[in-house]
Design an enzyme around this catalytic site. Structure first.
Site, PDB file in Angstrom:
ATOM      1  N   GLU A 115       0.870  -1.339   0.136  1.00  0.00           N
ATOM      2  CA  GLU A 115       0.043   0.065   0.196  1.00  0.00           C
ATOM      3  C   GLU A 115       1.009   1.180  -0.082  1.00  0.00           C
ATOM      4  O   GLU A 115       1.984   1.298   0.456  1.00  0.00           O
ATOM      5  CB  GLU A 115      -0.658   0.109   1.318  1.00  0.00           C
ATOM      6  CG  GLU A 115      -1.580  -1.072   1.168  1.00  0.00           C
ATOM      7  CD  GLU A 115      -2.451  -1.116   2.932  1.00  0.00           C
ATOM      8  OE1 GLU A 115      -2.518  -0.040   3.370  1.00  0.00           O
ATOM      9  OE2 GLU A 115      -2.605  -2.136   3.556  1.00  0.00           O
TER      10      GLU A 115
ATOM     11  N   CYS B  37       3.071   8.281   1.573  1.00  0.00           N
ATOM     12  CA  CYS B  37       3.761   7.314   2.654  1.00  0.00           C
ATOM     13  C   CYS B  37       3.855   5.931   1.895  1.00  0.00           C
ATOM     14  O   CYS B  37       2.962   5.444   1.472  1.00  0.00           O
ATOM     15  CB  CYS B  37       2.625   7.303   3.730  1.00  0.00           C
ATOM     16  SG  CYS B  37       3.212   6.015   4.888  1.00  0.00           S
TER      17      CYS B  37
ATOM     18  N   CYS C 240       6.069  -7.601   7.929  1.00  0.00           N
ATOM     19  CA  CYS C 240       7.193  -6.873   8.507  1.00  0.00           C
ATOM     20  C   CYS C 240       7.227  -7.753   9.957  1.00  0.00           C
ATOM     21  O   CYS C 240       6.485  -8.526  10.381  1.00  0.00           O
ATOM     22  CB  CYS C 240       6.472  -5.659   9.175  1.00  0.00           C
ATOM     23  SG  CYS C 240       7.618  -4.676  10.319  1.00  0.00           S
TER      24      CYS C 240
ATOM     25  N   CYS D 110       5.115  -5.120  16.233  1.00  0.00           N
ATOM     26  CA  CYS D 110       4.652  -4.194  17.241  1.00  0.00           C
ATOM     27  C   CYS D 110       3.315  -4.669  17.415  1.00  0.00           C
ATOM     28  O   CYS D 110       2.560  -4.983  16.632  1.00  0.00           O
ATOM     29  CB  CYS D 110       4.778  -2.905  16.651  1.00  0.00           C
ATOM     30  SG  CYS D 110       6.441  -2.361  16.385  1.00  0.00           S
TER      31      CYS D 110
ATOM     32  N   CYS E  63       0.053  -2.910  15.600  1.00  0.00           N
ATOM     33  CA  CYS E  63       0.028  -2.636  14.402  1.00  0.00           C
ATOM     34  C   CYS E  63      -0.293  -3.659  13.647  1.00  0.00           C
ATOM     35  O   CYS E  63      -0.140  -4.942  13.613  1.00  0.00           O
ATOM     36  CB  CYS E  63       1.845  -2.212  13.998  1.00  0.00           C
ATOM     37  SG  CYS E  63       1.745  -1.833  12.322  1.00  0.00           S
TER      38      CYS E  63
ATOM     39  N   GLU F 218       9.641  -2.311   8.078  1.00  0.00           N
ATOM     40  CA  GLU F 218      10.784  -1.634   8.692  1.00  0.00           C
ATOM     41  C   GLU F 218      11.782  -1.309   7.833  1.00  0.00           C
ATOM     42  O   GLU F 218      12.822  -2.097   7.364  1.00  0.00           O
ATOM     43  CB  GLU F 218      11.176  -2.488  10.017  1.00  0.00           C
ATOM     44  CG  GLU F 218      12.310  -2.197  10.529  1.00  0.00           C
ATOM     45  CD  GLU F 218      12.181  -0.489  10.990  1.00  0.00           C
ATOM     46  OE1 GLU F 218      11.291  -0.123  11.736  1.00  0.00           O
ATOM     47  OE2 GLU F 218      13.274   0.234  10.632  1.00  0.00           O
TER      48      GLU F 218
ATOM     49  N   SER G  70      11.075   6.421   8.691  1.00  0.00           N
ATOM     50  CA  SER G  70      10.852   6.273  10.202  1.00  0.00           C
ATOM     51  C   SER G  70      11.242   4.832  10.546  1.00  0.00           C
ATOM     52  O   SER G  70      10.870   3.845   9.816  1.00  0.00           O
ATOM     53  CB  SER G  70       9.351   6.185  10.259  1.00  0.00           C
ATOM     54  OG  SER G  70       8.532   5.834  11.307  1.00  0.00           O
TER      55      SER G  70
ATOM     56  N   SER H  83       9.759   5.569  16.033  1.00  0.00           N
ATOM     57  CA  SER H  83       8.331   5.182  16.664  1.00  0.00           C
ATOM     58  C   SER H  83       8.926   4.840  18.174  1.00  0.00           C
ATOM     59  O   SER H  83       9.460   3.817  18.421  1.00  0.00           O
ATOM     60  CB  SER H  83       7.791   4.043  15.930  1.00  0.00           C
ATOM     61  OG  SER H  83       7.745   4.493  14.792  1.00  0.00           O
ATOM     62  N   LEU H  84       8.609   5.774  19.091  1.00  0.00           N
ATOM     63  CA  LEU H  84       8.920   5.634  20.515  1.00  0.00           C
ATOM     64  C   LEU H  84       7.711   4.587  21.136  1.00  0.00           C
ATOM     65  O   LEU H  84       8.124   3.833  21.735  1.00  0.00           O
ATOM     66  CB  LEU H  84       9.244   7.055  21.189  1.00  0.00           C
ATOM     67  CG  LEU H  84       9.834   6.850  22.571  1.00  0.00           C
ATOM     68  CD1 LEU H  84      11.207   6.161  22.406  1.00  0.00           C
ATOM     69  CD2 LEU H  84      10.241   8.408  23.078  1.00  0.00           C
ATOM     70  N   HIS H  85       6.740   5.497  21.038  1.00  0.00           N
ATOM     71  CA  HIS H  85       5.512   4.855  21.751  1.00  0.00           C
ATOM     72  C   HIS H  85       5.391   4.531  23.327  1.00  0.00           C
ATOM     73  O   HIS H  85       4.371   3.905  23.936  1.00  0.00           O
ATOM     74  CB  HIS H  85       4.995   3.658  21.005  1.00  0.00           C
ATOM     75  CG  HIS H  85       5.234   3.814  19.435  1.00  0.00           C
ATOM     76  ND1 HIS H  85       4.444   5.099  18.930  1.00  0.00           N
ATOM     77  CD2 HIS H  85       4.989   3.114  18.476  1.00  0.00           C
ATOM     78  CE1 HIS H  85       4.791   4.998  17.669  1.00  0.00           C
ATOM     79  NE2 HIS H  85       5.056   3.805  17.150  1.00  0.00           N
TER      80      HIS H  85
ATOM     81  N   ASN I  51      -5.217   4.658  15.434  1.00  0.00           N
ATOM     82  CA  ASN I  51      -6.345   4.330  14.470  1.00  0.00           C
ATOM     83  C   ASN I  51      -6.725   2.875  14.723  1.00  0.00           C
ATOM     84  O   ASN I  51      -5.909   1.842  14.407  1.00  0.00           O
ATOM     85  CB  ASN I  51      -5.427   4.195  13.083  1.00  0.00           C
ATOM     86  CG  ASN I  51      -6.525   4.414  12.136  1.00  0.00           C
ATOM     87  OD1 ASN I  51      -7.659   4.199  12.061  1.00  0.00           O
ATOM     88  ND2 ASN I  51      -5.925   5.493  10.906  1.00  0.00           N
TER      89      ASN I  51
ATOM     90  N   CYS J 205      -1.967   2.019   8.468  1.00  0.00           N
ATOM     91  CA  CYS J 205      -1.138   0.958   7.548  1.00  0.00           C
ATOM     92  C   CYS J 205      -1.129  -0.506   7.764  1.00  0.00           C
ATOM     93  O   CYS J 205      -1.313  -1.139   8.756  1.00  0.00           O
ATOM     94  CB  CYS J 205       0.549   1.391   7.771  1.00  0.00           C
ATOM     95  SG  CYS J 205       1.047   1.021   9.465  1.00  0.00           S
TER      96      CYS J 205
HETATM   97  N1  SAH Z   1       8.338   0.294  10.892  1.00  0.00           N
HETATM   98  C1  SAH Z   1       8.637   1.692  10.754  1.00  0.00           C
HETATM   99  C2  SAH Z   1       7.640   2.532   9.793  1.00  0.00           C
HETATM  100  C3  SAH Z   1       6.371   1.916   9.648  1.00  0.00           C
HETATM  101  S1  SAH Z   1       5.190   2.322  11.010  1.00  0.00           S
HETATM  102  C4  SAH Z   1       8.292   2.402  12.321  1.00  0.00           C
HETATM  103  O1  SAH Z   1       8.106   1.654  13.031  1.00  0.00           O
HETATM  104  O2  SAH Z   1       8.359   3.265  12.448  1.00  0.00           O
HETATM  105  C5  SAH Z   1       4.910   3.910  10.759  1.00  0.00           C
HETATM  106  C6  SAH Z   1       4.173   4.521  11.965  1.00  0.00           C
HETATM  107  O3  SAH Z   1       2.617   4.155  12.057  1.00  0.00           O
HETATM  108  C7  SAH Z   1       4.942   3.987  13.057  1.00  0.00           C
HETATM  109  O4  SAH Z   1       4.825   5.158  14.197  1.00  0.00           O
HETATM  110  C8  SAH Z   1       3.842   2.932  13.830  1.00  0.00           C
HETATM  111  O5  SAH Z   1       4.107   2.628  14.955  1.00  0.00           O
HETATM  112  C9  SAH Z   1       2.476   3.846  13.404  1.00  0.00           C
HETATM  113  N2  SAH Z   1       1.492   2.832  13.487  1.00  0.00           N
HETATM  114  C10 SAH Z   1       1.162   1.417  13.174  1.00  0.00           C
HETATM  115  N3  SAH Z   1      -0.092   1.170  13.425  1.00  0.00           N
HETATM  116  C11 SAH Z   1      -0.809   2.267  13.832  1.00  0.00           C
HETATM  117  C12 SAH Z   1      -2.527   2.511  13.949  1.00  0.00           C
HETATM  118  N4  SAH Z   1      -3.182   1.369  13.908  1.00  0.00           N
HETATM  119  N5  SAH Z   1      -2.832   3.819  14.325  1.00  0.00           N
HETATM  120  C13 SAH Z   1      -1.699   4.740  14.162  1.00  0.00           C
HETATM  121  N6  SAH Z   1      -0.520   4.621  14.119  1.00  0.00           N
HETATM  122  C14 SAH Z   1       0.015   3.318  13.831  1.00  0.00           C
END
Ligand code: SAH
Length: 340
Positions: free
Chosen positions: A89, A102, A109, A113, A116, A157, A188, A211-213, A287, A330
């Site tokens: 996508e 994007c 992947c 996470c 995700c 990733e 990212s 992506s810290l989270h 999301n 995503c």
């Molecule tokens: N692997 C990379 C890039 C892809 S994810 C990374 O981890 O940064 C891109 C961003 O979208 C990341 O910050 C990821 O954590 C976030 N993401 C994944 N699923 C999501 C969701 N359902 N809602 C909002 N952000 C999300």
């Protein structure tokens, strides 16, 4: 056979030299591909017929297939089919500063996470450079407008496919390619520390988002398995080092997940963690997807979290949401298509 859109200008120059031809043909061919956008080599009128034959023998020109486009007011989402039948996508967003895309970097992947959608399917393979370049070229063609910004934040990733992603940046940044300024490019990562160190040496000034989270290892370990390999005491110093080398401000992405990482004390802890770093935090409203149990933090609580960071002098923004009505998180479109 290699796809022609796989090659950087330098690689193409080496190719022409390797077949006993002249280097300058690389710039000519780049112009045909990326400025004039030819569909067949026969259109490249300043490249001789004989040379054309050789190039045709060595490279294929196949595009990707756009199999679905979903549209909302400020966003368009594209589902592509690759030559081996896999799907990826890309999401196009209309901003007042331009059009950004994007792009995905892998099929599936391996980072796992928990929140995700993309990670629900293990990595099948890396995307080749041309498969990323063509996401941009084909969207520009479908749209009839120029893409001004690119983020590698789709499925995959990028730092697990480092070389191809860097070649992709080199091609779309090239003045003979798409000429998208490096400050308009962002990659990212979930925090692959050795690649962050390598990226600090990459010659183009591409932005880095992480992506810290989570504000601590305990929470991060629960939602991001990568943290067990590269915990915060490795990640944060690597990022400080990156800043020292590049002088480029970092972005931290922080998804707010109800009851997991969104409390006031989490906000305080996060402020302390990034204190003194030249960075900004992008708070992301989660999301929600059908398949996953995480819930979105409500808006009032998001604002509270935001205020605490502000009061602690952290630069912070809340991500504007695009396409909530069209499975924009995503991996959602692909996983619908394949019913995973
Ligand atoms: N692997 C990379 C890039 C892809 S994810 C990374 O981890 O940064 C891109 C961003 O979208 C990341 O910050 C990821 O954590 C976030 N993401 C994944 N699923 C999501 C969701 N359902 N809602 C909002 N952000 C999300």
């Amino acid at each position: 056979m290699k796809n022609i859109y796989n090659l950087t200008l330098e690689e193409m120059e080496n190719y022409f030299l390797s077949i006993g031809s002249k280097k300058f043909h690389a710039k000519q061919l780049f112009e045909w591909l990326y400025i004039k956008r030819i569909k067949s080599l026969d259109e490249a009128s300043n490249i001789s017929k004989d040379l054309n034959q050789v190039i045709k023998k060595d490279f294929e020109f196949n595009p990707l297939k756009i199999v679905e486009v979903q549209e909302d007011v400020d966003v368009k989402k594209y589902l592509f089919e690759l030559h081996d039948g896999e799907h990826i996508e890309a999401v196009l967003m209309f901003h007042d500063f331009g059009n950004s895309v994007c792009v995905s970097s892998q099929v599936g992947c391996n980072m796992g996470c928990k929140f995700c959608e993309s990670g629900r399917r293990k990595k099948v393979r890396n995307l080749e450079t041309y498969e990323m370049v063509l996401q941009i070229l084909m969207i520009e063609e479908e749209l009839g407008k120029r893409i001004s910004h690119v983020v590698v934040m789709g499925i995959g990733e990028p730092f697990d496919n480092y070389d191809n992603v860097m070649n992709f940046f080199t091609i779309i940044n090239s003045p003979f390619g798409l000429a998208i300024g490096s400050r308009h490019l962002t990659v990212s990562t979930c925090g692959v520390v050795p690649k962050i160190k390598e990226f600090a040496e990459f010659p183009l000034q591409v932005n880095l988002a992480v992506s810290l989270h989570a504000p601590n290892n305990e929470i991060r370990n629960k939602i991001m398995p990568i943290n067990k390999v590269y915990p915060l005491e490795k990640l944060i110093p690597a990022l400080k080092e990156y800043y020292k080398k590049t002088n480029r401000r970092l972005t931290f992405e922080y998804i707010l997940l109800e009851g997991i990482n969104d409390s006031e004390s989490n906000a305080l802890e996060l402020s302390k963690l990034v204190k003194g770093m030249n960075c900004y935090i992008n708070l992301i409203p989660y999301n929600e997807t059908n398949n996953i149990e995480f819930k979105r933090t409500n808006t009032i609580k998001i604002m509270k979290f935001y205020d605490i960071l502000k009061r602690n002098n952290i630069t912070v923004t809340i991500r504007r949401e695009f396409g909530r009505n069209i499975s924009a998180a995503c991996g959602q479109l692909r996983s619908k298509k394949e019913e995973l």
